[in-house]
Design a protein around this motif. Structure first.
Motif, mmCIF file in Angstrom:
data_model
loop_
_atom_site.group_PDB
_atom_site.id
_atom_site.type_symbol
_atom_site.label_atom_id
_atom_site.label_comp_id
_atom_site.label_asym_id
_atom_site.label_seq_id
_atom_site.Cartn_x
_atom_site.Cartn_y
_atom_site.Cartn_z
ATOM 1 N N GLY A 42 25.394 -14.912 9.657
ATOM 2 C CA GLY A 42 25.827 -14.179 10.790
ATOM 3 C C GLY A 42 24.769 -14.622 11.858
ATOM 4 O O GLY A 42 25.059 -14.078 12.655
ATOM 5 N N LYS A 43 23.927 -15.650 11.360
ATOM 6 C CA LYS A 43 22.986 -16.106 12.589
ATOM 7 C C LYS A 43 23.425 -17.574 13.082
ATOM 8 O O LYS A 43 24.008 -18.211 12.299
ATOM 9 N N ILE A 44 22.852 -17.902 14.173
ATOM 10 C CA ILE A 44 23.027 -19.113 14.474
ATOM 11 C C ILE A 44 22.348 -20.359 13.751
ATOM 12 O O ILE A 44 20.857 -20.240 13.535
ATOM 13 N N VAL A 45 22.810 -21.286 13.328
ATOM 14 C CA VAL A 45 22.385 -22.035 12.371
ATOM 15 C C VAL A 45 21.885 -23.306 13.198
ATOM 16 O O VAL A 45 20.864 -24.081 13.090
ATOM 17 N N ASP A 46 22.804 -23.769 14.156
ATOM 18 C CA ASP A 46 22.780 -24.993 14.772
ATOM 19 C C ASP A 46 23.138 -24.727 16.350
ATOM 20 O O ASP A 46 23.946 -24.061 16.645
ATOM 21 N N VAL A 47 22.533 -25.550 17.270
ATOM 22 C CA VAL A 47 23.072 -25.733 18.706
ATOM 23 C C VAL A 47 23.678 -26.879 19.104
ATOM 24 O O VAL A 47 22.877 -27.905 18.853
ATOM 25 N N VAL A 48 24.869 -26.957 19.273
ATOM 26 C CA VAL A 48 25.699 -28.150 19.545
ATOM 27 C C VAL A 48 25.275 -28.450 21.016
ATOM 28 O O VAL A 48 25.073 -29.715 21.521
ATOM 29 N N GLU A 49 25.618 -27.466 21.886
ATOM 30 C CA GLU A 49 25.449 -27.857 23.316
ATOM 31 C C GLU A 49 24.602 -26.703 24.036
ATOM 32 O O GLU A 49 24.782 -25.496 23.840
ATOM 33 N N LYS A 50 23.408 -26.923 24.493
ATOM 34 C CA LYS A 50 22.688 -25.729 25.256
ATOM 35 C C LYS A 50 23.362 -25.009 26.359
ATOM 36 O O LYS A 50 24.333 -25.459 26.914
ATOM 37 N N GLY A 51 22.900 -23.787 26.409
ATOM 38 C CA GLY A 51 23.463 -22.788 27.324
ATOM 39 C C GLY A 51 22.562 -22.502 28.283
ATOM 40 O O GLY A 51 21.235 -22.718 28.259
ATOM 41 N N TYR A 52 23.000 -21.970 29.707
ATOM 42 C CA TYR A 52 21.974 -22.147 30.679
ATOM 43 C C TYR A 52 22.348 -20.597 31.230
ATOM 44 O O TYR A 52 23.899 -20.238 31.302
ATOM 45 N N THR A 53 21.489 -20.049 32.032
ATOM 46 C CA THR A 53 21.868 -18.613 32.697
ATOM 47 C C THR A 53 21.151 -18.724 34.088
ATOM 48 O O THR A 53 20.243 -19.710 34.403
ATOM 49 N N MET A 54 21.564 -18.002 35.031
ATOM 50 C CA MET A 54 21.123 -18.085 36.252
ATOM 51 C C MET A 54 21.138 -16.686 36.882
ATOM 52 O O MET A 54 22.155 -16.161 36.958
ATOM 53 N N ALA A 55 19.865 -16.052 37.229
ATOM 54 C CA ALA A 55 19.953 -14.757 37.720
ATOM 55 C C ALA A 55 20.320 -13.864 36.660
ATOM 56 O O ALA A 55 21.015 -12.984 37.303
ATOM 57 N N GLY A 56 20.242 -14.146 35.399
ATOM 58 C CA GLY A 56 20.832 -12.933 34.405
ATOM 59 C C GLY A 56 22.195 -13.326 34.028
ATOM 60 O O GLY A 56 22.569 -12.775 33.323
ATOM 61 N N LYS A 57 23.011 -14.214 34.688
ATOM 62 C CA LYS A 57 24.175 -14.427 34.385
ATOM 63 C C LYS A 57 24.429 -15.705 33.870
ATOM 64 O O LYS A 57 23.727 -16.802 33.978
ATOM 65 N N VAL A 58 25.328 -15.992 32.863
ATOM 66 C CA VAL A 58 25.768 -16.962 32.114
ATOM 67 C C VAL A 58 26.380 -18.227 32.972
ATOM 68 O O VAL A 58 27.200 -17.939 33.696
ATOM 69 N N VAL A 59 25.664 -19.164 33.274
ATOM 70 C CA VAL A 59 26.219 -20.498 33.879
ATOM 71 C C VAL A 59 27.114 -21.287 32.978
ATOM 72 O O VAL A 59 28.135 -21.692 33.281
ATOM 73 N N ARG A 60 26.559 -21.451 31.921
ATOM 74 C CA ARG A 60 27.340 -22.002 30.546
ATOM 75 C C ARG A 60 26.822 -21.599 29.178
ATOM 76 O O ARG A 60 25.703 -21.420 29.039
ATOM 77 N N PHE A 61 27.900 -21.094 28.501
ATOM 78 C CA PHE A 61 27.684 -20.591 27.257
ATOM 79 C C PHE A 61 27.022 -21.546 26.251
ATOM 80 O O PHE A 61 27.445 -22.751 26.534
ATOM 81 N N ALA A 62 26.202 -21.313 25.475
ATOM 82 C CA ALA A 62 25.505 -22.066 24.445
ATOM 83 C C ALA A 62 26.572 -22.274 23.367
ATOM 84 O O ALA A 62 27.005 -21.223 22.897
ATOM 85 N N LYS A 63 27.088 -23.661 22.816
ATOM 86 C CA LYS A 63 27.854 -23.822 21.874
ATOM 87 C C LYS A 63 27.236 -23.849 20.399
ATOM 88 O O LYS A 63 26.504 -24.740 20.492
ATOM 89 N N VAL A 64 27.380 -22.952 19.697
ATOM 90 C CA VAL A 64 26.611 -22.757 18.498
ATOM 91 C C VAL A 64 27.346 -23.034 17.278
ATOM 92 O O VAL A 64 28.607 -22.539 17.303
ATOM 93 N N VAL A 65 26.583 -23.043 16.073
ATOM 94 C CA VAL A 65 27.370 -23.163 14.848
ATOM 95 C C VAL A 65 26.679 -21.793 13.762
ATOM 96 O O VAL A 65 25.687 -21.557 14.171
ATOM 97 N N ILE A 66 27.724 -21.240 13.587
ATOM 98 C CA ILE A 66 27.088 -19.827 12.892
ATOM 99 C C ILE A 66 27.086 -20.163 11.176
ATOM 100 O O ILE A 66 28.102 -20.499 10.840
ATOM 101 N N GLY A 67 26.291 -19.299 10.505
ATOM 102 C CA GLY A 67 26.189 -19.416 9.069
ATOM 103 C C GLY A 67 26.922 -18.247 8.549
ATOM 104 O O GLY A 67 26.938 -17.045 9.127
ATOM 105 N N ASN A 68 27.962 -18.325 7.574
ATOM 106 C CA ASN A 68 28.560 -17.226 7.114
ATOM 107 C C ASN A 68 28.267 -17.190 5.575
ATOM 108 O O ASN A 68 27.598 -17.976 4.761
#
Length: 196
Positions: free
Chosen positions: A170-196
């Motif tokens: 249920g946690k993040i195993v890998d990050v495919v594409e970095k995410g970024y925030t600006m002034a506390g708001k998401v500019v781009r969501f981080a694309k991640v792989v989740i373990g099940n």
């Protein structure tokens, strides 16, 4: 009784009647004057009540108008601040793929050749300078995501894989594409792989 005495007696009655009448008329004048003053007092009391109600209504309208103006002023100031903070959001979204390309090139290049190492050093210099300018403008990368809980407000799950260990379920195993925030708001969501 003589006629004279009778006449005097009748005149005395008339005099007493005439004397009584002016007294009665004075009382009536006093009553009518007091009635008029009571009516005037009531009219003045009603008028002052009416004026007091109008005054209270005007005060209520003023307070409401003042409150609405203050709310409007605060809201526009907040919107203006948000606009200033996120005005360059579109530009940041356009520049982020360039940062990604730099990062991919660093991973792909073979640094064993001295010429390649110099080229990579120049690219890293440009990358670091660009990243420094963007962070000065408020762009913040989402760092150290591996092992953290998945949060749909900041992360985008692209796939799930079997978790390498129990604590990564249920946690993040890998990050495919970095995410970024600006002034506390998401500019781009981080694309991640989740373990099940």
């Amino acid at each position: 009784m003589t006629d004279r005495a009778k006449e005097d007696k009748d005149q005395g009655l008339e005099q007493t009647e005439t004397v009584e009448n002016p007294v009665n008329e004075g009382d009536e004048n006093k009553e009518s004057a007091s009635n008029v003053s009571n009516e005037t007092d009531q009219a003045e009391g009603a008028e002052s009540d009416k004026l007091a109600r109008e005054n209270q209504e005007l005060k209520d309208k003023y307070v409401r108008l003042y409150s609405e103006f203050e709310n409007f002023r605060r809201r526009t100031a907040k919107e203006r601040l948000e606009l200033v903070n996120t005005a360059s959001k579109d530009l940041m979204q356009e520049v982020l793929p360039i940062l990604d390309d730099f990062e991919r090139s660093f991973k792909a290049e073979n640094a064993s050749d001295p010429e390649e190492e110099q080229k990579q050093a120049g690219s890293k210099l440009i990358y670091n300078k660009l990243l420094r300018v963007l962070t000065a403008k408020g762009l913040q990368p989402m760092e150290d995501l591996v092992g953290k809980d998945f949060d749909a407000e900041y992360h985008e799950a692209i796939t799930q894989i079997p978790a390498p260990s129990e604590e990564l379920k249920g946690k993040i195993v890998d990050v495919v594409e970095k995410g970024y925030t600006m002034a506390g708001k998401v500019v781009r969501f981080a694309k991640v792989v989740i373990g099940n």
